[in-house]
Motif scaffolding. Structure first.
Motif, PDB file in Angstrom:
ATOM      1  N   TYR A  57       0.852  -1.185   0.000  1.00 47.61           N
ATOM      2  CA  TYR A  57       0.000   0.000   0.000  1.00 47.61           C
ATOM      3  C   TYR A  57       0.892   1.239   0.000  1.00 47.61           C
ATOM      4  O   TYR A  57       1.731   1.405   0.877  1.00 47.61           O
ATOM      5  CB  TYR A  57      -0.930   0.005   1.215  1.00 47.61           C
ATOM      6  CG  TYR A  57      -2.022  -1.018   1.098  1.00 47.61           C
ATOM      7  CD1 TYR A  57      -3.216  -0.691   0.453  1.00 47.61           C
ATOM      8  CD2 TYR A  57      -1.867  -2.307   1.586  1.00 47.61           C
ATOM      9  CE1 TYR A  57      -4.228  -1.628   0.304  1.00 47.61           C
ATOM     10  CE2 TYR A  57      -2.865  -3.252   1.440  1.00 47.61           C
ATOM     11  CZ  TYR A  57      -4.038  -2.904   0.805  1.00 47.61           C
ATOM     12  OH  TYR A  57      -5.030  -3.847   0.657  1.00 47.61           O
ATOM     13  N   VAL A  58       0.697   2.104  -1.004  1.00 47.29           N
ATOM     14  CA  VAL A  58       1.475   3.332  -1.109  1.00 47.29           C
ATOM     15  C   VAL A  58       0.590   4.565  -0.930  1.00 47.29           C
ATOM     16  O   VAL A  58       1.056   5.679  -1.094  1.00 47.29           O
ATOM     17  CB  VAL A  58       2.244   3.402  -2.458  1.00 47.29           C
ATOM     18  CG1 VAL A  58       3.304   2.322  -2.519  1.00 47.29           C
ATOM     19  CG2 VAL A  58       1.296   3.305  -3.635  1.00 47.29           C
ATOM     20  N   GLY A  59      -0.626   4.351  -0.586  1.00 47.22           N
ATOM     21  CA  GLY A  59      -1.583   5.425  -0.359  1.00 47.22           C
ATOM     22  C   GLY A  59      -2.883   4.818   0.107  1.00 47.22           C
ATOM     23  O   GLY A  59      -3.027   3.593   0.132  1.00 47.22           O
ATOM     24  N   LYS A  85      -4.262   3.148  -3.123  1.00 42.02           N
ATOM     25  CA  LYS A  85      -3.319   2.762  -4.176  1.00 42.02           C
ATOM     26  C   LYS A  85      -2.345   1.705  -3.662  1.00 42.02           C
ATOM     27  O   LYS A  85      -1.811   1.824  -2.563  1.00 42.02           O
ATOM     28  CB  LYS A  85      -2.543   3.985  -4.659  1.00 42.02           C
ATOM     29  CG  LYS A  85      -1.650   3.697  -5.828  1.00 42.02           C
ATOM     30  CD  LYS A  85      -0.986   4.962  -6.347  1.00 42.02           C
ATOM     31  CE  LYS A  85      -0.080   4.589  -7.500  1.00 42.02           C
ATOM     32  NZ  LYS A  85       0.681   5.729  -7.998  1.00 42.02           N
ATOM     33  N   THR A  86      -2.165   0.675  -4.476  1.00 45.54           N
ATOM     34  CA  THR A  86      -1.185  -0.361  -4.155  1.00 45.54           C
ATOM     35  C   THR A  86      -0.278  -0.590  -5.353  1.00 45.54           C
ATOM     36  O   THR A  86      -0.638  -0.294  -6.489  1.00 45.54           O
ATOM     37  CB  THR A  86      -1.843  -1.706  -3.799  1.00 45.54           C
ATOM     38  OG1 THR A  86      -2.618  -2.137  -4.914  1.00 45.54           O
ATOM     39  CG2 THR A  86      -2.703  -1.619  -2.563  1.00 45.54           C
ATOM     40  N   ILE A  87       0.877  -1.108  -5.073  1.00 48.71           N
ATOM     41  CA  ILE A  87       1.796  -1.567  -6.111  1.00 48.71           C
ATOM     42  C   ILE A  87       1.936  -3.064  -5.900  1.00 48.71           C
ATOM     43  O   ILE A  87       2.190  -3.521  -4.779  1.00 48.71           O
ATOM     44  CB  ILE A  87       3.168  -0.881  -6.006  1.00 48.71           C
ATOM     45  CG1 ILE A  87       3.030   0.620  -6.272  1.00 48.71           C
ATOM     46  CG2 ILE A  87       4.158  -1.510  -6.971  1.00 48.71           C
ATOM     47  CD1 ILE A  87       4.305   1.398  -6.065  1.00 48.71           C
TER      48      ILE A  87
END
Length: 83
Positions: A28-30, A33-35
């Motif tokens: 999770y980068v937000g 939002k995930t990568i």
């Protein structure tokens, strides 16, 4: 590209490869939002699945139908001769 769990199970059953869930990592980068990425072992498993799928034209086309969400892209890949 969307990959369904059913598609993965079907291909793993066809090629006698058990599911390995730890080879896909999502970070999770937000808040929304995930990568997502594959580990080295995940890349190796994917390579093995693609290699097995390319044994015959029929299995390759089935693989593309199951894993490539863009039907136009799948059709363009199918139209090319295997290398």
């Amino acid at each position: 590209m969307g990959v369904s769990t059913k598609s993965i199970y079907t291909w793993q059953k066809l090629f006698s490869k058990p599911a390995t869930y730890g080879n896909i990592v999502s970070v999770y980068v937000g808040p929304d939002k995930t990568i997502t990425a594959l580990t080295d072992d995940g890349i190796e498993e994917l390579t093995d699945m693609i290699r097995a799928a390319r044994i015959t034209k029929k299995t390759w086309h089935e693989f593309l139908d199951d894993f490539v969400e863009d039907t136009d892209l799948a059709a363009r890949i199918k139209a090319k001769s295997p290398r």
